[in-house]
Scaffold this motif. Structure first.
Motif, PDB file in Angstrom:
ATOM      1  N   ASN A  65      -5.203  62.828 -11.183  1.00  0.00           N
ATOM      2  CA  ASN A  65      -4.096  63.232 -11.686  1.00  0.00           C
ATOM      3  C   ASN A  65      -3.395  62.177 -12.598  1.00  0.00           C
TER       4      ASN A  65
ATOM      5  N   ASN B 196      -1.160  64.818 -16.338  1.00  0.00           N
ATOM      6  CA  ASN B 196      -0.013  64.861 -17.195  1.00  0.00           C
ATOM      7  C   ASN B 196       1.389  64.655 -16.338  1.00  0.00           C
ATOM      8  N   SER B 197       1.260  64.383 -15.021  1.00  0.00           N
ATOM      9  CA  SER B 197       2.221  64.576 -14.018  1.00  0.00           C
ATOM     10  C   SER B 197       2.131  63.882 -12.857  1.00  0.00           C
TER      11      SER B 197
ATOM     12  N   SER C 193      11.239  61.034  -3.197  1.00  0.00           N
ATOM     13  CA  SER C 193       9.628  61.679  -3.670  1.00  0.00           C
ATOM     14  C   SER C 193       8.659  60.702  -3.098  1.00  0.00           C
TER      15      SER C 193
ATOM     16  N   ASN D  19       0.169  70.448  -9.661  1.00  0.00           N
ATOM     17  CA  ASN D  19       1.078  69.586  -9.820  1.00  0.00           C
ATOM     18  C   ASN D  19       2.379  70.476 -10.453  1.00  0.00           C
ATOM     19  N   PHE D  20       2.147  71.605 -11.174  1.00  0.00           N
ATOM     20  CA  PHE D  20       3.242  72.227 -11.864  1.00  0.00           C
ATOM     21  C   PHE D  20       3.651  73.262 -11.069  1.00  0.00           C
TER      22      PHE D  20
ATOM     23  N   SER E 231       1.462  56.476  -6.776  1.00  0.00           N
ATOM     24  CA  SER E 231       2.138  57.724  -7.427  1.00  0.00           C
ATOM     25  C   SER E 231       3.419  58.105  -7.122  1.00  0.00           C
TER      26      SER E 231
ATOM     27  N   LEU F  37       6.931  58.139  -9.338  1.00  0.00           N
ATOM     28  CA  LEU F  37       7.692  59.342  -9.353  1.00  0.00           C
ATOM     29  C   LEU F  37       9.056  59.069  -9.060  1.00  0.00           C
TER      30      LEU F  37
ATOM     31  N   SER G 177      -2.734  71.010 -15.242  1.00  0.00           N
ATOM     32  CA  SER G 177      -1.990  70.166 -16.400  1.00  0.00           C
ATOM     33  C   SER G 177      -1.426  71.137 -17.345  1.00  0.00           C
ATOM     34  N   ASP G 178      -0.795  70.622 -18.513  1.00  0.00           N
ATOM     35  CA  ASP G 178       0.049  71.216 -19.428  1.00  0.00           C
ATOM     36  C   ASP G 178      -0.721  72.415 -20.059  1.00  0.00           C
TER      37      ASP G 178
END
Length: 454
Positions: A304, A309-310, A370, A280-281, A348, A352, A245-246
């Motif tokens: 998720n 957050n993504s 995606s 995710n990041f 999801s 995206l 997450s962020d």
């Protein structure tokens, strides 16, 4: 003619590749004493009828009924076992608050072995009933309760990979729930590894110890370094959370001035037996590091949607040759069913690709290329998970274990909408993927042993 422990007859669906389904129509599956698929015999093969003549009518012969199909057992790469007790609650708050208000207080209760046994027995039985034959578990900081989870997996016939969680940083973890200190965390982890390896000697389907730093924010540098050394010493699996997450991603960047992937690698925690949840990041350099080290990703699509957050770019990571499987992430994900996560993975990915912010022009709204198909999502839940763990699981083919679920599409109380006997078999597969519920799973087998029936 070879003597097989079990002979099964029926049609199966299995992944031929990440994008293709293999349909084996009315085949015979010859299972040896080790629970492995020794042969798959098609109706046109010369020995097909003689095998039928030999085994029909015996207790070792199993023929599917009309409308029933074999699927590989699911491989769930991310389960927080203690959180089963809170599954389906508190999913509307931020991750940091969720952990400290609900999750850590719950997990602290697993110092009580009676409570732990009640929750863990129910969880393992529930996952088996949902077709999950292999699960990669986070337990808690408690060595004894973590070993109990491994023992329950062994007893119920599930292939369990279990980690005693390490949370040794007193500044980042609550006083009531953490390891006493770094030295204790490492000693308990080593003792746990040795005990599970001993348990595995008497467990047909296998149980495995997993080195498990909860995530970088909960661990000291010394704890992470020590865990990396233990993983190398005992050649164990490793699991943790990575760039979820962020908040979590930002914490690591502030602490180490680098992303999670490279920080974990510096501590010796990215290896061929490593599975990192979420991710995710990850940027392209992170993905290349994962591919180079053989580190796999546990994609948790339902969780998720609540906490990451993504949306994870599965297609981009696959393009970098990163191994990816599917995880339920109980209880950040509310459902114990990988069927539900297969569906969410597809949804999801479409969101995206297409984007969701209607204030932007359609051409600028999403991330091109995606989307993944239901075939790809099924691969993640089965063969992809097996490849992430480097185990011969997740496929119905020769030299793989007989881990299967029997799906009944004609269940009177929940019949799937299959009306034409000549309906394309690929359409039947898709209907199973999108519509099957736990009651459609009539039997589950692990390593050639029946572990669930309905």
């Amino acid at each position: 003619m070879s003597k097989y422990m079990q002979l099964f007859q029926g049609t199966s669906f299995s992944s031929k590749s990440p994008t293709e389904i293999q349909v084996l129509t009315d085949c015979l599956y010859c299972i040896n004493a080790d629970g492995m698929i020794e042969r798959v015999v098609a109706p046109e093969d010369t020995e097909y009828q003689s095998l039928l003549d030999t085994y029909q009518g015996s207790d070792s012969f199993h023929r599917l009924e009309e409308g029933q199909y074999f699927l590989p057992g699911f491989v769930d790469l991310h389960v927080h076992a203690p959180q089963w007790a809170q599954s389906g609650t508190a999913l509307d708050i931020p991750l940091y608050d969720w952990l400290n208000t609900y999750t850590f207080p719950l997990e602290s209760k697993f110092s009580d072995l009676g409570f732990a046994q009640k929750v863990y027995e129910d969880l393992v039985s529930t996952l088996l009933a949902n077709g999950t034959t292999t699960a990669l578990y986070f337990a808690t900081v408690h060595k004894e309760a973590s070993l109990l989870l491994a023992e329950i997996c062994a007893g119920k016939g599930q292939r369990g990979l279990v980690g005693k969680v390490v949370m040794d940083d007193p500044e980042q973890n609550p006083d009531y729930y953490r390891d006493a200190d770094t030295s204790t965390a490492l000693m308990d982890t080593e003792a746990f590894i040795i005990a599970v390896k001993e348990l595995a000697k008497t467990t047909k389907q296998g149980v495995y110890p997993v080195v498990t730093p909860r995530f970088i924010p909960s661990c000291t540098d010394a704890g992470l370094k020590g865990l990396g050394k233990l993983a190398a010493k005992y050649d164990t699996y490793v699991q943790s959370h990575c760039s979820e997450s962020d908040w979590a991603h930002g914490h690591v960047k502030d602490r180490f001035q680098k992303n999670d992937a490279f920080a974990l690698h510096d501590f010796g925690l990215l290896r061929d037996k490593s599975v990192m949840a979420h991710c995710n990041f990850l940027d392209d350099q992170d993905a290349e590091l994962f591919a180079d080290t053989g580190t796999a990703i546990a994609h948790c699509p339902i969780s998720n949607a609540y906490f990451a957050n993504s949306v994870i770019p599965v297609a981009r990571f696959h393009a970098h040759n990163v191994e990816i499987g599917l995880g339920s992430d109980l209880s950040g994900g509310f459902s114990p069913s990988l069927f539900d996560n297969i569906r969410q993975a597809v949804m999801s990915s479409r969101m995206l690709e297409d984007g969701v912010n209607t204030s932007l022009p359609a051409a600028e709204r999403g991330v091109p290329k995606s989307r993944i198909t239901v075939h790809e999502a099924f691969y993640l839940a089965t063969a992809g998970g097996g490849e992430c763990l480097s185990l011969p699981i997740g496929r119905i083919q020769k030299n793989y274990v007989w881990d299967v679920q029997v799906i009944d599409t004609r269940l009177p109380s929940a019949k799937l909408p299959i009306f034409d006997e000549l309906e394309d078999v690929q359409d039947i597969f898709q209907k199973i993927m999108y519509l099957a519920r736990p009651e459609h799973i009539r039997e589950v087998w692990v390593q050639g042993e029946k572990v669930h029936s309905r």
